[in-house]
Design a protein around this motif. Sequence first.
Motif, PDB file in Angstrom:
ATOM      1  N   SER A  31      -2.931  -0.958  -4.333  1.00 45.40           N
ATOM      2  CA  SER A  31      -2.018  -1.908  -4.950  1.00 45.40           C
ATOM      3  C   SER A  31      -2.735  -2.809  -5.942  1.00 45.40           C
ATOM      4  O   SER A  31      -2.171  -3.198  -6.961  1.00 45.40           O
ATOM      5  N   ALA A  44       5.443   3.927  -3.286  1.00 42.30           N
ATOM      6  CA  ALA A  44       6.735   3.659  -3.930  1.00 42.30           C
ATOM      7  C   ALA A  44       6.976   2.155  -4.049  1.00 42.30           C
ATOM      8  O   ALA A  44       7.426   1.666  -5.097  1.00 42.30           O
ATOM      9  N   ASN A  45       6.664   1.407  -3.006  1.00 39.86           N
ATOM     10  CA  ASN A  45       6.844  -0.045  -3.047  1.00 39.86           C
ATOM     11  C   ASN A  45       5.952  -0.691  -4.102  1.00 39.86           C
ATOM     12  O   ASN A  45       6.372  -1.612  -4.816  1.00 39.86           O
ATOM     13  N   LYS A  83       5.713   5.890   1.087  1.00 45.74           N
ATOM     14  CA  LYS A  83       6.544   4.685   1.005  1.00 45.74           C
ATOM     15  C   LYS A  83       5.749   3.518   0.451  1.00 45.74           C
ATOM     16  O   LYS A  83       6.265   2.725  -0.334  1.00 45.74           O
ATOM     17  N   ASP A  84       4.489   3.393   0.850  1.00 44.20           N
ATOM     18  CA  ASP A  84       3.656   2.301   0.346  1.00 44.20           C
ATOM     19  C   ASP A  84       3.479   2.400  -1.167  1.00 44.20           C
ATOM     20  O   ASP A  84       3.597   1.400  -1.882  1.00 44.20           O
ATOM     21  N   GLY A 141      15.095   1.444  -6.736  1.00 48.69           N
ATOM     22  CA  GLY A 141      14.329   0.240  -7.070  1.00 48.69           C
ATOM     23  C   GLY A 141      13.892   0.102  -8.508  1.00 48.69           C
ATOM     24  O   GLY A 141      13.516  -0.989  -8.941  1.00 48.69           O
ATOM     25  N   GLU A 170      12.207   9.123   1.841  1.00 45.79           N
ATOM     26  CA  GLU A 170      12.557   7.700   1.762  1.00 45.79           C
ATOM     27  C   GLU A 170      11.898   7.030   0.560  1.00 45.79           C
ATOM     28  O   GLU A 170      12.512   6.193  -0.107  1.00 45.79           O
ATOM     29  N   ALA A 171      10.667   7.399   0.281  1.00 48.25           N
ATOM     30  CA  ALA A 171       9.951   6.835  -0.869  1.00 48.25           C
ATOM     31  C   ALA A 171      10.621   7.248  -2.172  1.00 48.25           C
ATOM     32  O   ALA A 171      10.747   6.451  -3.107  1.00 48.25           O
ATOM     33  N   SER A 178      13.643   5.238  -2.661  1.00 46.38           N
ATOM     34  CA  SER A 178      13.254   3.870  -3.026  1.00 46.38           C
ATOM     35  C   SER A 178      12.982   3.742  -4.518  1.00 46.38           C
ATOM     36  O   SER A 178      13.337   2.746  -5.143  1.00 46.38           O
ATOM     37  N   VAL A 196       7.488   0.057  -7.582  1.00 45.83           N
ATOM     38  CA  VAL A 196       8.685  -0.758  -7.833  1.00 45.83           C
ATOM     39  C   VAL A 196       8.311  -2.203  -8.146  1.00 45.83           C
ATOM     40  O   VAL A 196       8.870  -2.823  -9.051  1.00 45.83           O
ATOM     41  N   CYS A 197       7.332  -2.736  -7.439  1.00 45.34           N
ATOM     42  CA  CYS A 197       6.925  -4.134  -7.639  1.00 45.34           C
ATOM     43  C   CYS A 197       6.195  -4.360  -8.958  1.00 45.34           C
ATOM     44  O   CYS A 197       6.319  -5.432  -9.553  1.00 45.34           O
TER      45      CYS A 197
END
Length: 195
Positions: free
Chosen positions: A48, A75-76, A72-73, A106, A98-99, A102, A79-80
Amino acid sequence: MPNIQKLALPMWTSLDINSIQSAFSKWQNLQTLIIHPFISMTVREVSSVELQAIGENCRNLTTIKFTTMLSKDLANIIVCNFPSLERVSFRCNYACIEASISLIIGLPNLKIFNLSHCIFTENTGTGRSCIIGMRPRDELVQAGTKKLVRFMVCCSDCTICQDVWKHANNPNRYGLEFRYVKEERWKTDEIKEHH
């Protein structure tokens, strides 16, 4: 090279965070980024901190192509840090259902999403994921086709998928052939950049 618009990072793991911040602060016109962690079979997650440094400096970035699994991590983080993305590709990777959803939900400007030749996984609720195969869940297909201009996934009899994944469970041949795919696939991505 302050006006660079497209960049592939084939030696991602050799860069430290200070180098990344320094370099990307000069590349504010960057529009396409290919993140290619070129290390044997155990591809570490792009962190990140690294992506945040890129996102803070490259506001014009509209296309990202990853050669690492979609979790998923990750993808978050995307998006951020990259709300302006229009085109995203995870071609020939493991992709969490799920990712993937997202990212579709997102990223408000996402128009094209390439999940061609992917193996899809889903979370089991125990913190682990299980492989569900080359065919995505219906909810992913519906989310993608409802919102996006172009959503790329494969049918179960895709010959490219079979070529990419045929030796995935054969340790004697997996390393060499899959490494070749990892090195070459960003060059043949179905998503074309439009600058």
